[in-house]
Design a protein around this motif. Structure first.
Motif, short mmCIF file in Angstrom:
data_model
loop_
_atom_site.label_atom_id
_atom_site.label_comp_id
_atom_site.label_asym_id
_atom_site.label_seq_id
_atom_site.Cartn_x
_atom_site.Cartn_y
_atom_site.Cartn_z
N VAL A 49 0.67 -1.29 0.04
CA VAL A 49 0.17 -0.14 0.02
C VAL A 49 0.95 1.29 0.09
O VAL A 49 0.75 2.29 -0.66
N ALA A 50 1.80 1.35 0.77
CA ALA A 50 2.74 2.28 0.69
C ALA A 50 3.41 2.57 -0.65
O ALA A 50 3.69 3.83 -1.13
N LYS A 51 3.54 1.79 -1.26
CA LYS A 51 4.24 1.64 -2.67
C LYS A 51 3.18 2.24 -3.62
O LYS A 51 3.60 3.04 -4.27
N ALA A 52 2.01 2.09 -3.35
CA ALA A 52 0.88 2.58 -4.02
C ALA A 52 0.68 4.02 -3.77
O ALA A 52 0.45 4.77 -4.84
N TYR A 53 0.91 4.51 -2.61
CA TYR A 53 0.85 5.87 -2.06
C TYR A 53 2.07 6.75 -2.54
O TYR A 53 2.01 8.03 -2.88
N GLN A 55 3.81 7.16 -5.21
CA GLN A 55 3.61 8.23 -6.48
C GLN A 55 2.88 9.29 -6.36
O GLN A 55 3.26 10.57 -7.09
N PHE A 56 1.69 9.20 -5.43
CA PHE A 56 1.10 10.52 -5.10
C PHE A 56 1.92 11.56 -4.31
O PHE A 56 1.65 12.80 -4.75
N GLN A 57 2.80 10.99 -3.51
CA GLN A 57 3.58 12.08 -2.86
C GLN A 57 4.65 12.74 -3.84
O GLN A 57 4.70 14.10 -3.87
N VAL A 62 -0.56 14.32 -2.66
CA VAL A 62 -0.83 14.17 -1.11
C VAL A 62 0.21 14.63 -0.29
O VAL A 62 1.26 14.90 -0.83
N GLU A 63 0.12 15.22 0.81
CA GLU A 63 0.92 15.70 1.67
C GLU A 63 1.13 14.76 3.18
O GLU A 63 0.15 14.64 3.61
N VAL A 64 2.32 14.55 3.24
CA VAL A 64 2.94 13.72 4.28
C VAL A 64 3.00 14.57 5.71
O VAL A 64 3.87 15.17 5.51
N MET A 70 -1.42 11.11 5.84
CA MET A 70 -1.51 11.57 4.56
C MET A 70 -2.66 12.34 4.05
O MET A 70 -3.58 11.68 4.28
N TYR A 71 -2.39 13.42 3.70
CA TYR A 71 -3.67 14.30 3.31
C TYR A 71 -3.64 14.58 1.90
O TYR A 71 -2.49 15.05 1.06
N VAL A 72 -4.77 14.99 1.42
CA VAL A 72 -5.19 15.12 -0.02
C VAL A 72 -5.01 16.73 -0.19
O VAL A 72 -5.71 17.48 0.50
N VAL A 73 -4.14 17.13 -0.77
CA VAL A 73 -4.04 18.69 -1.17
C VAL A 73 -4.95 19.08 -1.93
O VAL A 73 -5.92 18.45 -2.78
N ARG A 74 -5.04 20.66 -1.77
CA ARG A 74 -6.17 21.41 -2.81
C ARG A 74 -6.06 21.19 -4.21
O ARG A 74 -4.73 21.40 -4.60
#
Lengths: 113, 113
Positions: A49-53, A55-57, A62-64, A70-74
């Motif tokens: 799951v971390a590996k899936a996350y 790319q978004f970082q 997303v902001e860690v 982890m939060y979805v950015v505006r």
DNA sequence: ATGGCTGTATTATGGCACTGATGCACCCTA
DNA sequence: TAGGGTGCATCAGTGCCATAATACAGCCAT
């Protein structure tokens, strides 16, 4: 077989999460499920799951907050949708289109289903 | 990325050959390129090409004359096309369709490109 | 019959991606 | 300050893929 069937788990999870962000299941500013929670829910490994996350970082979607979550950015949803659309049109659609043509299928008709 | 990019070589070869059969590049009754010839042309290993040919034998679409070569059987193109079409509609199209919908794309419009 | 072309079986090897288990660093709340 | 929640780094295991080097079995034209 279906190219999407034997796909790595982390990529399937990635697509699934991306769809959820675009659809607003995880609204902007909201916290994503923790790697452990999502892993338990999906029957996968936390690291997968971390590996899936990951790319978004990298893409800044997303902001860690270490130790928090982890939060979805505006603007993440719209940016993600634009990027996915561009990638789809440029990389996947040409192949799909020529393939359908070869198989004697008409996208316009199938769209009505 | 594109799901078709990081695909095994033998599967990409298999798709390429299938397309050639459907399009009549290898007409019914014609001999397919030898494993060594196609391997040299594609820069692959003969055994990898053999693995790509394997499935067509199992499905009875090509006939092996040992010591001579592999030949496309009668009706192979149409049978192959029907099978591919069925698989596409059942396995791939639903995902593609929902994905396009999520991205705000209309198959009917794109079909006109 | 011989050389050259077919496909095929065998075995071994290297690489790579995916997955997994454990432990650590960090932050918030009680 | 203790506990439980975060993400993350490290190491190791596993399996598939691709390649390679040979060798064999069959067919055909010369």
């Amino acid at each position: 077989m279906n190219p999407n069937a034997n796909r790595p788990v982390y990529l399937k999870l990635r697509d699934q999460i991306a769809a959820a962000i675009i659809d607003g299941v995880y609204p902007e500013g909201a916290m994503l499920p923790s790697v452990r929670a999502l892993a338990a829910e999906q029957g996968a490994n936390p690291l997968t799951v971390a590996k899936a996350y990951q790319q978004f970082q990298n893409d800044g979607l997303v902001e860690v907050q270490r130790g928090v979550g982890m939060y979805v950015v505006r603007g993440a949803a719209e940016r993600l949708r634009a990027a996915e659309r561009e990638a789809f049109l440029r990389q996947e659609w040409p192949e799909i289109r020529s393939r359908m043509q070869r198989l004697g299928l008409d996208p316009a008709e199938l769209a009505l289903t």
